[in-house]
Each structure stands twice: as C-alpha cells, then as structure tokens.
Design a protein around this motif. Sequence first.
Motif, mmCIF file in Angstrom:
data_model
loop_
_atom_site.group_PDB
_atom_site.id
_atom_site.type_symbol
_atom_site.label_atom_id
_atom_site.label_comp_id
_atom_site.label_asym_id
_atom_site.label_seq_id
_atom_site.Cartn_x
_atom_site.Cartn_y
_atom_site.Cartn_z
ATOM 1 N N GLY A 185 0.806 -1.218 0.000
ATOM 2 C CA GLY A 185 0.000 0.000 0.000
ATOM 3 C C GLY A 185 0.836 1.264 0.000
ATOM 4 O O GLY A 185 0.727 2.108 -0.905
ATOM 5 N N PHE A 186 1.700 1.403 1.011
ATOM 6 C CA PHE A 186 2.514 2.619 1.077
ATOM 7 C C PHE A 186 3.648 2.584 0.059
ATOM 8 O O PHE A 186 4.176 3.644 -0.314
ATOM 9 C CB PHE A 186 3.052 2.819 2.491
ATOM 10 N N ILE A 192 4.121 6.971 -6.407
ATOM 11 C CA ILE A 192 3.422 8.034 -7.148
ATOM 12 C C ILE A 192 3.564 9.396 -6.474
ATOM 13 O O ILE A 192 3.045 10.401 -6.983
ATOM 14 C CB ILE A 192 1.931 7.694 -7.334
ATOM 15 N N THR A 193 4.245 9.420 -5.320
ATOM 16 C CA THR A 193 4.453 10.706 -4.633
ATOM 17 C C THR A 193 5.937 10.988 -4.418
ATOM 18 O O THR A 193 6.289 11.802 -3.552
ATOM 19 C CB THR A 193 3.731 10.717 -3.274
ATOM 20 N N ALA A 194 6.782 10.309 -5.179
ATOM 21 C CA ALA A 194 8.236 10.489 -5.071
ATOM 22 C C ALA A 194 8.737 10.201 -3.658
ATOM 23 O O ALA A 194 9.653 10.856 -3.154
ATOM 24 C CB ALA A 194 8.630 11.895 -5.510
ATOM 25 N N GLY A 195 8.131 9.222 -3.011
ATOM 26 C CA GLY A 195 8.587 8.812 -1.687
ATOM 27 C C GLY A 195 8.026 9.618 -0.536
ATOM 28 O O GLY A 195 8.313 9.330 0.627
ATOM 29 N N ASP A 201 4.778 8.406 6.477
ATOM 30 C CA ASP A 201 4.404 7.255 7.287
ATOM 31 C C ASP A 201 5.399 7.018 8.413
ATOM 32 O O ASP A 201 5.021 6.836 9.574
ATOM 33 C CB ASP A 201 4.307 6.018 6.390
ATOM 34 N N TYR A 202 6.687 7.042 8.104
ATOM 35 C CA TYR A 202 7.704 6.746 9.107
ATOM 36 C C TYR A 202 7.932 7.892 10.090
ATOM 37 O O TYR A 202 8.326 7.657 11.238
ATOM 38 C CB TYR A 202 9.017 6.374 8.424
#
Length: 226
Positions: A185-186, A192-195, A201-202
């Motif tokens: 998922g992530f 698609i969000t360049a990381g 998330d982290y």
Amino acid sequence: MSEPPSGAGGLSPGDPLGGGPAAEPPRHDSGLPGIPPAPERPAPGPGYSSPPPPGAGGPVAPASHGDVMGRYVLASWGSRAAAQVVDGIIIGIGALLLFLPLGAALGIGAASGNDTGLGAVVVGALFWVLCVSVIAVLYAPILMARTNGKTFGRMLLNIRVVRTSGERITFGFAMLREVVVKAIGFGFLGSITAGIANLADYLWPLWDEENRCLHDFVVHTRVVRD
C-alpha cells in the motif's frame, strides 16, 4: 396535687415523645445535615487492613481490552526506527544466504563477457530482488504470529505491536499490516508521490500524540514497550 414521675411510661427526656429536645437527624460525612450518609462498605476480609487483593475473596473485575493506552507504555519513535533498521539488516542477510548458491553459478556466466554473461547479470538481479521479497514477506508475519507482535529488531529494543482491540497478533493480521498495508500500500503511494508517502508514514509518530505511524491508523495498532 402530685407531679407525675419523670420516667413515666418508660420515657426519658430526649426521647421523641418525651419532654426533652428531639433527636438530631443523621449527618453526612461532610457534617451537613439533610444529606444521607454514604453507604457502608463491606468489611475487608480477616487479616487485611485494606480491601483484599484479587484471589483473596470477593469478585474480581475482568480486565478490559478496549483501552490499550491504559495498560501499556507507548514506544518512542527512536526505538521503532532502530528496530526497523535491525530488521532490515536481518532481511538483507537472509536474502544473501538464499541468493548465494545461484549467485555463484550466475557469476561464472557473467565473467565470460559475452551475451550469456549479460543475461546472467540480469537474471541474477531479478533473483536477488526475488530473494529479498520472499524473506521480507515471510520474516515479520511469521515472527509476529509466534511472539504476538515482535520481530528480532523489536525484541532487541524491547517493543512490540499490539492491536487496540486487545486481540492476539495472528499470521493473517501480521501479513495485512506488514505486507499489504506497509509494503504494498505505502509502497505504491510512495511510487506516485516520489517517496513522500513513505517518509510521512515513518515520521508521523514524531508529532502524533500516540506515536502512531500512518499504517497504524489503517489497521488500528500501536507499538508499545514490552
């Protein structure tokens, strides 16, 4: 004319029907009249100056599993990050051990320097990715199911994953959390969000009041000190 005796009828001054003042109504513990006193608590068991401990008599309240925060101490972001690094190293070592037999054979083909060698390099790279994926997919779910929420990295940092419902961490739930939500998922959102999605998330526990990552919101988990 004689006076009636003061103790006539068995009554004395102060009785409700006697000649003295009426009895004072009971008072509350605060000393204010008109408020009924608090009900008396049952006396503690013999040998105790306070209510007896569980198992010494009397009903025991069942433990509640609905409020995780009332029973655990949240793990810090630093301990979570350190455990993640340790787990990453372990996954890399496991993938390397799985890759070595085929990698040695492919290395011989790559040393020839022809088209066969180039093909061996491509196959070797794909096989390396496959080894890492297999170890990463199975590592956390198997360990978390056996230890109820821990991996080797979390064991080293004395933390574990818990469900807010209080239920045990099963293999299926660990697969959902670690593989479907975190990795796939992530991973997709990060691609698609360049990381940015992975970074958010982290880093989210740094400002969340319950030290949650974004994937913890999705699957309703917390990471706590063991």
